[in-house]
Design a protein around this motif. Structure first.
Motif: not given
Length: 151
Positions: A4-17
């Protein structure tokens, strides 16, 4: 490391972009502070990713989904979700400052915070937001549909 941590990291990078793309529409002088915040968010996400990789090498990858909703409290989640949706609607209708004041008061009251603490917190944060955006960055925040129609 949990899957589930992988999804959190992907989401946060998406927010940054997403925020970086939206930031491009601001005036050049107003882009500095958001870029700084985006850089901090991206940096912290990268540190979290590094920590995840180190944990994966030491402990392996585990399935975090069974623990994901452990302790889930619908009595807390759904009212807060409703308040967040109401806040988004209020932003559009009455503008940033009135909507944020109402939202903060309701959220803090829902969490059983003392009235004096609610008042101090609301005034302090609204003052900080006003000084940061209106005075320093000279960026006007949402005025709301009702304000636009009246004035």
């Amino acid at each position: 490391m949990k899957k589930t941590d992988i999804g959190v990291v992907a989401f946060m990078y998406g927010v940054c972009i997403c925020f970086l793309m939206m930031n491009r529409s601001l005036p050049a002088d107003a882009q500095i502070y958001p870029k700084f915040i985006i850089a901090i968010l991206g940096g912290l996400t990268t540190l979290y990713l590094i920590r995840m990789i180190i944990a994966a090498k030491k402990e392996g990858i585990t399935n975090g989904f069974p623990e994901l909703f452990k302790g889930f409290l619908p009595r807390q989640f759904f009212p807060i979700l409703g308040m967040a949706i109401g806040y988004l609607a209020a932003l559009y209708l009455i503008g940033f400052y009135p909507a944020s004041i109402i939202f903060m008061i309701l959220m803090l009251w829902f969490m059983n915070i003392r009235p004096l603490t609610i008042a101090i917190t609301t005034v302090a944060i609204m003052l900080l937001v006003f000084i940061t955006f209106n005075v320093v960055l000279k960026v006007s925040l949402l005025k709301g549909l009702a304000f636009e129609l009246l004035f």
